[in-house]
Design a protein around this motif. Structure first.
Motif, PDB file in Angstrom:
ATOM      1  N   SER A 305      42.167 -18.845  17.879  1.00 15.34           N
ATOM      2  CA  SER A 305      43.611 -18.994  18.395  1.00 15.34           C
ATOM      3  C   SER A 305      44.663 -19.355  17.372  1.00 15.34           C
ATOM      4  N   HIS A 306      45.839 -18.919  17.208  1.00 14.54           N
ATOM      5  CA  HIS A 306      46.865 -19.152  16.525  1.00 14.54           C
ATOM      6  C   HIS A 306      47.301 -20.804  16.781  1.00 14.54           C
ATOM      7  N   CYS A 307      47.484 -21.208  15.525  1.00  7.78           N
ATOM      8  CA  CYS A 307      47.910 -22.654  15.768  1.00  7.78           C
ATOM      9  C   CYS A 307      48.520 -23.157  14.230  1.00  7.78           C
ATOM     10  N   ASP A 308      49.768 -23.751  14.348  1.00 14.24           N
ATOM     11  CA  ASP A 308      50.286 -24.157  13.259  1.00 14.24           C
ATOM     12  C   ASP A 308      50.232 -25.682  13.009  1.00 14.24           C
ATOM     13  N   MET A 309      50.442 -26.370  11.666  1.00 10.97           N
ATOM     14  CA  MET A 309      50.028 -27.758  11.928  1.00 10.97           C
ATOM     15  C   MET A 309      50.851 -28.640  12.611  1.00 10.97           C
ATOM     16  N   PRO A 310      52.168 -28.309  12.700  1.00 15.03           N
ATOM     17  CA  PRO A 310      53.068 -29.130  13.719  1.00 15.03           C
ATOM     18  C   PRO A 310      52.372 -29.161  15.187  1.00 15.03           C
ATOM     19  N   THR A 311      52.113 -28.014  15.483  1.00 16.25           N
ATOM     20  CA  THR A 311      51.585 -27.899  16.818  1.00 16.25           C
ATOM     21  C   THR A 311      50.593 -28.764  17.023  1.00 16.25           C
ATOM     22  N   LEU A 312      49.595 -28.677  15.936  1.00 14.03           N
ATOM     23  CA  LEU A 312      48.292 -29.211  16.190  1.00 14.03           C
ATOM     24  C   LEU A 312      48.527 -30.798  16.238  1.00 14.03           C
ATOM     25  N   PHE A 313      49.530 -31.320  15.321  1.00 16.22           N
ATOM     26  CA  PHE A 313      49.984 -32.780  15.239  1.00 16.22           C
ATOM     27  C   PHE A 313      50.365 -33.210  16.474  1.00 16.22           C
ATOM     28  N   ASP A 314      50.888 -32.253  17.127  1.00 14.56           N
ATOM     29  CA  ASP A 314      51.763 -32.378  18.568  1.00 14.56           C
ATOM     30  C   ASP A 314      50.573 -32.631  19.642  1.00 14.56           C
ATOM     31  N   LYS A 315      49.598 -31.634  19.573  1.00 19.32           N
ATOM     32  CA  LYS A 315      48.549 -31.755  20.650  1.00 19.32           C
ATOM     33  C   LYS A 315      47.748 -33.189  20.507  1.00 19.32           C
ATOM     34  N   LEU A 316      47.602 -33.550  19.049  1.00 23.28           N
ATOM     35  CA  LEU A 316      46.698 -34.728  18.816  1.00 23.28           C
ATOM     36  C   LEU A 316      47.517 -35.869  19.479  1.00 23.28           C
ATOM     37  N   ARG A 317      48.819 -35.901  19.347  1.00 24.87           N
ATOM     38  CA  ARG A 317      49.683 -37.084  19.879  1.00 24.87           C
ATOM     39  C   ARG A 317      49.642 -37.032  21.426  1.00 24.87           C
ATOM     40  N   ALA A 318      49.577 -36.025  21.754  1.00 28.47           N
ATOM     41  CA  ALA A 318      49.493 -35.667  23.380  1.00 28.47           C
ATOM     42  C   ALA A 318      48.162 -36.127  23.927  1.00 28.47           C
ATOM     43  N   ALA A 319      47.148 -36.238  23.114  1.00 29.39           N
ATOM     44  CA  ALA A 319      45.895 -36.398  23.425  1.00 29.39           C
ATOM     45  C   ALA A 319      45.677 -37.947  23.235  1.00 29.39           C
ATOM     46  N   SER A 320      46.782 -38.723  22.638  1.00 31.68           N
ATOM     47  CA  SER A 320      46.684 -40.298  22.339  1.00 31.68           C
ATOM     48  C   SER A 320      45.743 -40.587  21.048  1.00 31.68           C
ATOM     49  N   LEU A 321      45.538 -39.401  20.099  1.00 32.49           N
ATOM     50  CA  LEU A 321      45.155 -39.672  19.109  1.00 32.49           C
ATOM     51  C   LEU A 321      46.056 -40.041  17.873  1.00 32.49           C
ATOM     52  N   ARG A 322      45.891 -40.826  17.151  1.00 32.79           N
ATOM     53  CA  ARG A 322      46.690 -41.295  16.133  1.00 32.79           C
ATOM     54  C   ARG A 322      47.171 -40.578  14.961  1.00 32.79           C
ATOM     55  N   THR A 323      48.422 -40.349  14.689  1.00 29.45           N
ATOM     56  CA  THR A 323      48.556 -39.403  13.670  1.00 29.45           C
ATOM     57  C   THR A 323      49.634 -40.165  12.632  1.00 29.45           C
ATOM     58  N   VAL A 324      49.449 -40.118  11.479  1.00 32.20           N
ATOM     59  CA  VAL A 324      50.166 -40.860  10.555  1.00 32.20           C
ATOM     60  C   VAL A 324      50.724 -40.070   9.295  1.00 32.20           C
ATOM     61  N   ALA A 325      51.644 -40.632   8.621  1.00 29.57           N
ATOM     62  CA  ALA A 325      52.434 -40.087   7.574  1.00 29.57           C
ATOM     63  C   ALA A 325      51.909 -40.862   6.141  1.00 29.57           C
ATOM     64  N   TYR A 326      51.540 -40.053   5.329  1.00 30.81           N
ATOM     65  CA  TYR A 326      51.232 -40.465   3.868  1.00 30.81           C
ATOM     66  C   TYR A 326      52.136 -40.131   2.827  1.00 30.81           C
ATOM     67  N   PRO A 327      53.234 -41.299   2.509  1.00 29.49           N
ATOM     68  CA  PRO A 327      54.573 -40.962   1.938  1.00 29.49           C
ATOM     69  C   PRO A 327      54.011 -40.861   0.316  1.00 29.49           C
ATOM     70  N   MET A 328      54.095 -39.577  -0.159  1.00 27.63           N
ATOM     71  CA  MET A 328      53.598 -39.473  -1.540  1.00 27.63           C
ATOM     72  C   MET A 328      54.927 -39.531  -2.586  1.00 27.63           C
ATOM     73  N   HIS A 329      54.554 -40.005  -3.698  1.00 26.54           N
ATOM     74  CA  HIS A 329      55.544 -39.869  -4.845  1.00 26.54           C
ATOM     75  C   HIS A 329      55.224 -39.158  -6.091  1.00 26.54           C
ATOM     76  N   GLU A 330      54.094 -38.565  -6.051  1.00 23.85           N
ATOM     77  CA  GLU A 330      53.531 -37.765  -7.122  1.00 23.85           C
ATOM     78  C   GLU A 330      54.262 -36.426  -7.438  1.00 23.85           C
ATOM     79  N   PRO A 331      54.349 -36.050  -8.613  1.00 22.00           N
ATOM     80  CA  PRO A 331      54.818 -34.814  -9.023  1.00 22.00           C
ATOM     81  C   PRO A 331      54.155 -33.695  -7.868  1.00 22.00           C
ATOM     82  N   TRP A 332      55.250 -32.855  -7.375  1.00 20.59           N
ATOM     83  CA  TRP A 332      54.507 -31.756  -6.482  1.00 20.59           C
ATOM     84  C   TRP A 332      55.442 -30.574  -6.355  1.00 20.59           C
ATOM     85  N   LEU A 333      54.500 -29.386  -6.093  1.00 17.43           N
ATOM     86  CA  LEU A 333      55.488 -28.384  -6.271  1.00 17.43           C
ATOM     87  C   LEU A 333      54.900 -27.375  -5.149  1.00 17.43           C
ATOM     88  N   ASP A 334      55.540 -26.798  -4.418  1.00 14.86           N
ATOM     89  CA  ASP A 334      55.009 -25.782  -3.245  1.00 14.86           C
ATOM     90  C   ASP A 334      55.577 -24.336  -4.038  1.00 14.86           C
TER      91      ASP A 334
END
Length: 357
Positions: A305-334
């Protein structure tokens, strides 16, 4: 003078340095530690990657003083301390760097875990999303999958694998779709790269998270997920450890994105002008395309089934699972556009060891 001796000396900053200067030093010197010294050269404190991330989570700005985050009681050792004892102290205190100081408290050296031992092998799997079509990179991707585009003489995907391998990761799963056969042909079972590689294939695109539903067998331990077009100096193992410390089920690496309005902004209350902001800068956090998950998040995905990452994180929060941010400062390039590809080639060609430091 050894390379390490040169590097640690470059890691010294005055105690009144800013966070921006500290971030630049951490990224450029690559010893994962900044030594803050007083005017007389005595050690004021140290700043690690973790100290910096906690400061960013508190909302500190780039112009704030490093004193806001410095550890003023760091673990230090005197000159001549036995290397086995230093290694034992590092293991007991869970640190990867220990400054050497003289009798007056002035830094005269630095012990690095990497200099004392090789990174321990990790049981954690890394899943690489390598199935995208890379439409924004056409014509380069008309006959080549995006993760296989060459950067500094080798595919982007190979840079990711080599960096993770240098941090102890040895097991990988590639999620394939568009021209996936080219990726299989290049990497095979991974033995040629001193790793083990398995594959899952999406018959149709399943989104940035949907392919995780195809993992078989399921990981027994927390695992990393990264987009196959993200080049960064991040320490994937630290993300795993961050997830553990925060007792989280899902971690998303985020970067601060700043945008300066090119115009003067008028503040109003109704029709009344209340003030002006000349070319204000807005700050927000953006998804960096790198994640750490506990195995149980897979229970919240439906196979095929199709699912994007933001949708997955929404599902996890709705299920009361903890989702957290990891602030990064390292060089990064998409690497999503032709100018990103050109930039990646320029940066890695001028510093070919950058992604493996």
């Amino acid at each position: 003078m050894t390379d390490l001796e040169n590097r640690w000396r470059n890691a010294i900053l005055p105690a009144d340095a800013t966070l921006a200067e500290t971030i630049r030093n951490l990224n450029e010197v690559a010893v994962q530690l900044v030594l803050c010294v007083r005017e007389d050269g005595r050690l004021y404190g140290s700043v690690t990657d973790g100290d910096l991330r906690r400061g960013l989570l508190r909302g500190l700005s780039m112009e704030d003083s490093v004193r806001e985050i410095a550890n003023t009681s760091p673990l230090v050792v005197p000159e001549g301390t036995d290397r086995k004892l230093v290694r034992a102290l590092m293991a007991a205190n869970k640190v990867h760097q220990v400054p050497v100081v003289d009798e007056d408290g002035r830094p005269i050296g630095l012990h690095l875990w990497e200099e004392l031992d090789t990174p321990p092998a990790r049981e954690n799997v890394m899943v690489v999303m390598a199935g995208g079509k890379g439409t924004r990179l056409r014509p380069y991707t008309e006959n080549c999958p995006k993760p296989m585009l060459p950067v500094a003489g080798k595919p982007m995907l190979q840079h990711i694998i080599e960096r993770a391998r240098s941090q102890g990761f040895g097991r990988f799963v590639f999620s394939l779709n568009y021209l996936g056969g080219m990726i299989r042909d290049h990497f095979g079972d991974g033995s040629g790269f001193d790793v083990a590689i398995d594959y899952v294939s999406e018959d149709q695109p399943l989104g940035t998270a949907g392919a995780l539903s195809l993992l078989d067998p399921r990981p027994d331990h927390p695992f990393i997920v990264t987009n196959g077009d993200v080049l960064t100096d991040i320490d994937y193992g630290q993300m795993i450890d961050f997830r553990t410390r925060h007792d989280a089920d899902a971690v998303m690496a985020v970067r601060v994105y700043e945008w300066t309005n090119p115009f003067g902004v008028v503040r109003m209350n109704g029709v009344d002008i209340t003030g002006f902001d000349e070319k204000p800068t807005s700050r927000s956090h953006i998804n960096a395309g790198i994640y750490a998950f506990s195995p149980q998040i897979l229970d919240h995905l439906e196979r095929y089934s199709h699912c994007d990452m933001p949708t997955l994180f929404d599902k996890l929060r709705a299920a009361s699972l903890r989702t957290v941010a990891y602030p990064m400062h390292e060089p990064w390039l998409d690497v999503g556009r032709p100018d990103d590809l050109e930039r990646a080639n320029q940066e890695l060609s001028s510093n070919p060891d950058k992604t493996q430091e």
